[in-house]
Scaffold this motif. Structure first.
Motif, PDB file in Angstrom:
ATOM      1  N   THR A   1       0.820  -1.206   0.000  1.00 60.72           N
ATOM      2  CA  THR A   1       0.000   0.000   0.000  1.00 60.72           C
ATOM      3  C   THR A   1       0.862   1.268   0.000  1.00 60.72           C
ATOM      4  O   THR A   1       0.441   2.300  -0.531  1.00 60.72           O
ATOM      5  CB  THR A   1      -0.949   0.017   1.208  1.00 60.72           C
ATOM      6  OG1 THR A   1      -0.206  -0.268   2.412  1.00 60.72           O
ATOM      7  CG2 THR A   1      -2.043  -1.032   1.041  1.00 60.72           C
TER       8      THR A   1
ATOM      9  N   PRO B   1      -5.598   2.107   4.215  1.00 62.31           N
ATOM     10  CA  PRO B   1      -5.173   0.713   4.397  1.00 62.31           C
ATOM     11  C   PRO B   1      -3.743   0.592   4.892  1.00 62.31           C
ATOM     12  O   PRO B   1      -3.426  -0.350   5.630  1.00 62.31           O
ATOM     13  CB  PRO B   1      -5.343   0.100   3.003  1.00 62.31           C
ATOM     14  CG  PRO B   1      -5.503   1.235   2.066  1.00 62.31           C
ATOM     15  CD  PRO B   1      -6.079   2.362   2.845  1.00 62.31           C
TER      16      PRO B   1
ATOM     17  N   ILE C   1      -9.696  -5.522   7.477  1.00 63.78           N
ATOM     18  CA  ILE C   1      -8.696  -5.019   6.536  1.00 63.78           C
ATOM     19  C   ILE C   1      -9.105  -5.330   5.100  1.00 63.78           C
ATOM     20  O   ILE C   1      -8.809  -4.544   4.181  1.00 63.78           O
ATOM     21  CB  ILE C   1      -7.287  -5.593   6.855  1.00 63.78           C
ATOM     22  CG1 ILE C   1      -6.205  -4.803   6.123  1.00 63.78           C
ATOM     23  CG2 ILE C   1      -7.210  -7.066   6.540  1.00 63.78           C
ATOM     24  CD1 ILE C   1      -6.085  -3.374   6.538  1.00 63.78           C
TER      25      ILE C   1
ATOM     26  N   ILE D   1     -11.466  -2.579   4.085  1.00 64.48           N
ATOM     27  CA  ILE D   1     -10.752  -1.307   3.933  1.00 64.48           C
ATOM     28  C   ILE D   1      -9.959  -1.286   2.629  1.00 64.48           C
ATOM     29  O   ILE D   1      -9.960  -0.282   1.904  1.00 64.48           O
ATOM     30  CB  ILE D   1      -9.830  -1.079   5.151  1.00 64.48           C
ATOM     31  CG1 ILE D   1     -10.683  -0.789   6.392  1.00 64.48           C
ATOM     32  CG2 ILE D   1      -8.863   0.074   4.893  1.00 64.48           C
ATOM     33  CD1 ILE D   1      -9.903  -0.752   7.683  1.00 64.48           C
ATOM     34  N   VAL D   2      -9.282  -2.377   2.307  1.00 63.34           N
ATOM     35  CA  VAL D   2      -8.510  -2.440   1.062  1.00 63.34           C
ATOM     36  C   VAL D   2      -9.452  -2.390  -0.136  1.00 63.34           C
ATOM     37  O   VAL D   2      -9.178  -1.699  -1.134  1.00 63.34           O
ATOM     38  CB  VAL D   2      -7.638  -3.703   1.035  1.00 63.34           C
ATOM     39  CG1 VAL D   2      -7.001  -3.888  -0.341  1.00 63.34           C
ATOM     40  CG2 VAL D   2      -6.549  -3.623   2.104  1.00 63.34           C
TER      41      VAL D   2
END
Length: 314
Positions: free
Chosen positions: A36, A56, A100, A103-104
């Motif tokens: 990221t 992220p 996660i 979120i990604v």
């Protein structure tokens, strides 16, 4: 007349066995943080005024540190009910993976993950994230209760770890202050329910990388500081123990315990003050005279207490 030399600091407790799911999660978060970070450089896409990949990246770092901390706690020698702790760790791992992933996905699609209830899909994902975080909070509470029943090498170490768990739970719970719709959202619903900022809309000017508002209050600050008491307080105690090699007073367990007590009081006060400042709608770097006076007075008082503890050690 002879005097007894202070006993040396105890060795750092090494987990009897590192929890594999949590260690694997921490390793995956380290890889995700690198990925990221690269995407933040090569992809200029922005969400709410900030690079879409910053969120992220921040969560990957935070989850990785949390996973390692929890893996250390559940692997402490002598921990009561190790099977319960291992099961709790597996549940926490699953909950954090859910968070996660959402979120990604949101960053990759150029939208927001938190407070987004604009479509049935977004409502479902936000609700799923909420459930996963509640589960992680409960798991941390369970592990914390087991840690409270586990004897550690000395009083200072015990207090630092236990206080870190308690303040970490408080910090995690502060996130729920962000989930209530603001009056503006209730008056003119635009598919968003909840906000980080207080007094200003989300997405305005903010500090570099972290994005904390520079024009209004921001509830993420107290949440962040409180959450990471899990790491800060035990690591601070280890720093004191290491400093004991040069400072004779710090070799005394009673001195270390009193200094940890001062640090815990200061940390708890800081979390409370940062949260109150945010609820008052004040930017972190622009506190009101009252907030500034409380901060300075608290710092002076705590410094005096710490100095007193060291004098007693000498």
């Amino acid at each position: 007349m002879s005097t007894l030399a202070p006993s040396p600091a105890p060795a750092v407790p090494t987990p009897a066995r590192w929890n594999r799911p949590l260690v694997a999660l921490a390793a995956a978060m380290a890889v995700l943080a690198v990925v990221t970070a690269v995407l933040a450089v090569v992809d200029p896409q922005r969400v709410l005024g900030q690079n879409a990949w910053f969120k992220p990246l921040k969560f990957a770092l935070s989850i990785g540190v949390y996973a390692l901390t929890l893996a250390w706690l559940v692997g402490l020698p002598g921990l009561r009910r190790p099977r319960v702790a291992a099961g709790a760790a597996a549940v926490a791992t699953a909950g954090l993976v859910v968070e996660i992933v959402v979120i990604v996905w949101a960053a990759a699609t150029g939208t927001t993950s938190h407070f987004n209830v604009s479509t049935p899909l977004h409502r479902t994902l936000f609700a799923l994230m909420g459930v996963s975080i509640v589960v992680v909070w409960v798991v941390t509470l369970v592990v914390g209760l087991l840690v409270f029943r586990t004897p550690l090498p000395d009083r200072a170490r015990t207090f630092a770890v236990r206080a870190g768990v308690v303040l970490g739970l408080v910090g995690m719970a502060l996130a729920f202050l962000m989930t209530s719709p603001t009056p503006e959202q209730l008056d003119d619903f635009q598919g968003v329910a909840g906000a980080h900022a207080v007094g200003v809309p989300d997405g305005g000017p903010g500090l570099p990388f972290v994005g904390w508002s520079t024009t209004g209050g921001d509830l993420r600050i107290g949440h962040f500081v409180g959450l990471h008491a899990l790491q800060v307080l035990p690591l601070g105690l280890l720093v004191l123990e290491a400093a004991g090699r040069r400072v004779a007073a710090l070799r005394d367990e009673g001195v270390r315990f009193r200094l940890v007590a001062v640090a815990v009081a200061g940390y708890a006060g800081l979390v409370a003050l940062l949260t109150a400042q945010a609820l008052l709608g004040q930017p972190l770097l622009q506190p009101s005279p009252v907030v500034l006076a409380v901060a300075v007075g608290g710092a002076v008082g705590l410094t005096g207490l710490a100095a007193g503890a060291l004098r007693r050690g000498r």
